[in-house]
Design a protein around this motif. Sequence first.
Motif, PDB file in Angstrom:
ATOM      1  N   ALA A 124       0.902  -1.214   0.024  1.00  0.00           N
ATOM      2  CA  ALA A 124      -0.058   0.010   0.067  1.00  0.00           C
ATOM      3  C   ALA A 124       0.758   1.274   0.016  1.00  0.00           C
ATOM      4  O   ALA A 124       0.574   2.415  -0.839  1.00  0.00           O
ATOM      5  CB  ALA A 124      -0.959  -0.089   1.133  1.00  0.00           C
ATOM      6  N   VAL A 145      -5.148   6.135  -4.018  1.00  0.00           N
ATOM      7  CA  VAL A 145      -5.003   4.699  -3.555  1.00  0.00           C
ATOM      8  C   VAL A 145      -6.181   4.185  -2.735  1.00  0.00           C
ATOM      9  O   VAL A 145      -6.277   4.702  -1.941  1.00  0.00           O
ATOM     10  CB  VAL A 145      -3.613   4.303  -3.094  1.00  0.00           C
ATOM     11  CG1 VAL A 145      -3.457   2.591  -2.698  1.00  0.00           C
ATOM     12  CG2 VAL A 145      -2.598   4.679  -4.023  1.00  0.00           C
ATOM     13  N   CYS A 146      -6.691   2.950  -2.966  1.00  0.00           N
ATOM     14  CA  CYS A 146      -7.731   2.290  -1.891  1.00  0.00           C
ATOM     15  C   CYS A 146      -7.303   0.717  -1.977  1.00  0.00           C
ATOM     16  O   CYS A 146      -6.569   0.114  -2.854  1.00  0.00           O
ATOM     17  CB  CYS A 146      -9.153   2.514  -2.279  1.00  0.00           C
ATOM     18  SG  CYS A 146      -9.847   1.547  -3.690  1.00  0.00           S
ATOM     19  N   LEU A 147      -7.816   0.121  -0.895  1.00  0.00           N
ATOM     20  CA  LEU A 147      -7.607  -1.099  -0.684  1.00  0.00           C
ATOM     21  C   LEU A 147      -8.919  -1.864  -0.134  1.00  0.00           C
ATOM     22  O   LEU A 147      -9.768  -1.299   0.266  1.00  0.00           O
ATOM     23  CB  LEU A 147      -6.592  -1.347   0.923  1.00  0.00           C
ATOM     24  CG  LEU A 147      -6.235  -2.719   1.073  1.00  0.00           C
ATOM     25  CD1 LEU A 147      -4.948  -2.538   2.004  1.00  0.00           C
ATOM     26  CD2 LEU A 147      -7.087  -3.327   2.363  1.00  0.00           C
ATOM     27  N   LEU A 152      -5.526  -4.003  -4.022  1.00  0.00           N
ATOM     28  CA  LEU A 152      -5.118  -2.405  -4.174  1.00  0.00           C
ATOM     29  C   LEU A 152      -5.427  -1.861  -5.374  1.00  0.00           C
ATOM     30  O   LEU A 152      -5.503  -2.511  -6.438  1.00  0.00           O
ATOM     31  CB  LEU A 152      -3.686  -2.377  -4.009  1.00  0.00           C
ATOM     32  CG  LEU A 152      -3.327  -2.634  -2.507  1.00  0.00           C
ATOM     33  CD1 LEU A 152      -1.702  -3.248  -2.228  1.00  0.00           C
ATOM     34  CD2 LEU A 152      -3.519  -1.493  -1.449  1.00  0.00           C
ATOM     35  N   HIS A 174      -9.479   3.970   2.505  1.00  0.00           N
ATOM     36  CA  HIS A 174      -9.213   4.809   1.636  1.00  0.00           C
ATOM     37  C   HIS A 174      -8.957   6.153   2.555  1.00  0.00           C
ATOM     38  O   HIS A 174      -9.375   6.281   3.694  1.00  0.00           O
ATOM     39  CB  HIS A 174     -10.421   5.318   0.616  1.00  0.00           C
ATOM     40  CG  HIS A 174      -9.888   6.361  -0.261  1.00  0.00           C
ATOM     41  ND1 HIS A 174     -10.714   7.623  -0.037  1.00  0.00           N
ATOM     42  CD2 HIS A 174      -9.141   6.815  -1.370  1.00  0.00           C
ATOM     43  CE1 HIS A 174     -10.184   8.355  -0.881  1.00  0.00           C
ATOM     44  NE2 HIS A 174      -9.425   7.941  -1.901  1.00  0.00           N
ATOM     45  N   LEU A 216      -6.656   4.471   5.204  1.00  0.00           N
ATOM     46  CA  LEU A 216      -5.509   3.909   4.323  1.00  0.00           C
ATOM     47  C   LEU A 216      -4.231   4.424   5.001  1.00  0.00           C
ATOM     48  O   LEU A 216      -3.342   3.547   5.112  1.00  0.00           O
ATOM     49  CB  LEU A 216      -5.782   4.206   2.813  1.00  0.00           C
ATOM     50  CG  LEU A 216      -4.546   3.393   2.112  1.00  0.00           C
ATOM     51  CD1 LEU A 216      -4.833   1.520   2.189  1.00  0.00           C
ATOM     52  CD2 LEU A 216      -4.808   3.471   0.698  1.00  0.00           C
ATOM     53  N   THR A 235      -1.014   2.067   6.447  1.00  0.00           N
ATOM     54  CA  THR A 235       0.151   2.192   6.005  1.00  0.00           C
ATOM     55  C   THR A 235       1.299   2.932   7.131  1.00  0.00           C
ATOM     56  O   THR A 235       2.464   2.698   6.723  1.00  0.00           O
ATOM     57  CB  THR A 235       0.265   3.129   4.535  1.00  0.00           C
ATOM     58  OG1 THR A 235      -0.252   3.951   4.860  1.00  0.00           O
ATOM     59  CG2 THR A 235      -0.417   1.924   3.623  1.00  0.00           C
TER      60      THR A 235
END
Length: 315
Positions: A228, A238-240, A257, A284, A288, A292
């Motif tokens: 990430a 970026v999103c997961l 991802l 997000h 997120l 991270t």
Amino acid sequence: MVAMGRNRAGRARTDSEPTPADSSGTAPGAAAGGARTHAQGPLARPVDSGLAELLPDRDRPLAWTLLLDGAPQSLVDLADPAYLGFEYQRRLGHLIDLAAPPGKPITVLHLGGGALTLARYVAATRPRSRQQVAEIDTALTELVRAELPLERGWQIKVRGADARAVLERTPEGTVDLVITDIFAGAQVPAHCATAEFTTLAARALAPGGRYAVNITDGSALLFARSQAATLRAVFPEVCLVADPAVLRGKRFGNLILAAAQNPLPIDELGRRVASDSYLGRVEHGRGLADFTAGAVPATDATAAPSPAPPPGVFR
């Protein structure tokens, strides 16, 4: 391509969407000529990356699961290529659906091929899409083409080469969607999980294009957090997406991802994930960033493969 957990997710396209015909006039839902039938039973054959097995799906008469050395890789329903049977494939299916207006052709680069489930999905739901697949295991591709053939008219080109080598040769700004689903055995190889690799993917994307990645991790999620952070070092958005139990480190599983230069469709993605028949969560923004926190992006000099699945995870 490794799939963890349940595999009865169903369709990713909406029921209101018609099943399109390909350019030959054959409906994608029709069984391909020469395709393997359940009456022929399971198949086991050595390929370049190990022992490939095709197992018939007990609930769907023209569906097959591909395993490599015992690890589930893909599920293909020859009667319904819009059926996505694994959790991770369904989540990638949502991203395919949201890549452009419904039915609009797109250009897709698949890094990792397996049984070509996602390439079939794109071809069925977005006719006339142009797709390239990088699959290093040429013996596996030959097996899939022979036993689970593609429909006539689908514009799918499979290259027998390392995914990174194909990505390096991809012209700049030519792809609407890059999907990275690369596993050596049951692990993501290090050279395909770095900031340099991600930068190549970003370079290949056309304006408004998106990048999607399937990985696996568990416990402390050190690999997932690093991945990430790696995408966040290259992309502003970026999103997961993952099962909450995986995000809490309670079980080993798949994480998806997604990244882009422009805002991602977070609200609609969240609605689709929430409507699935299994739990999923989209992280997000602040969530997120918290996920991270402290993680360092992986580089060619520092990257390691993803962790191996725990013993017995595929039983």
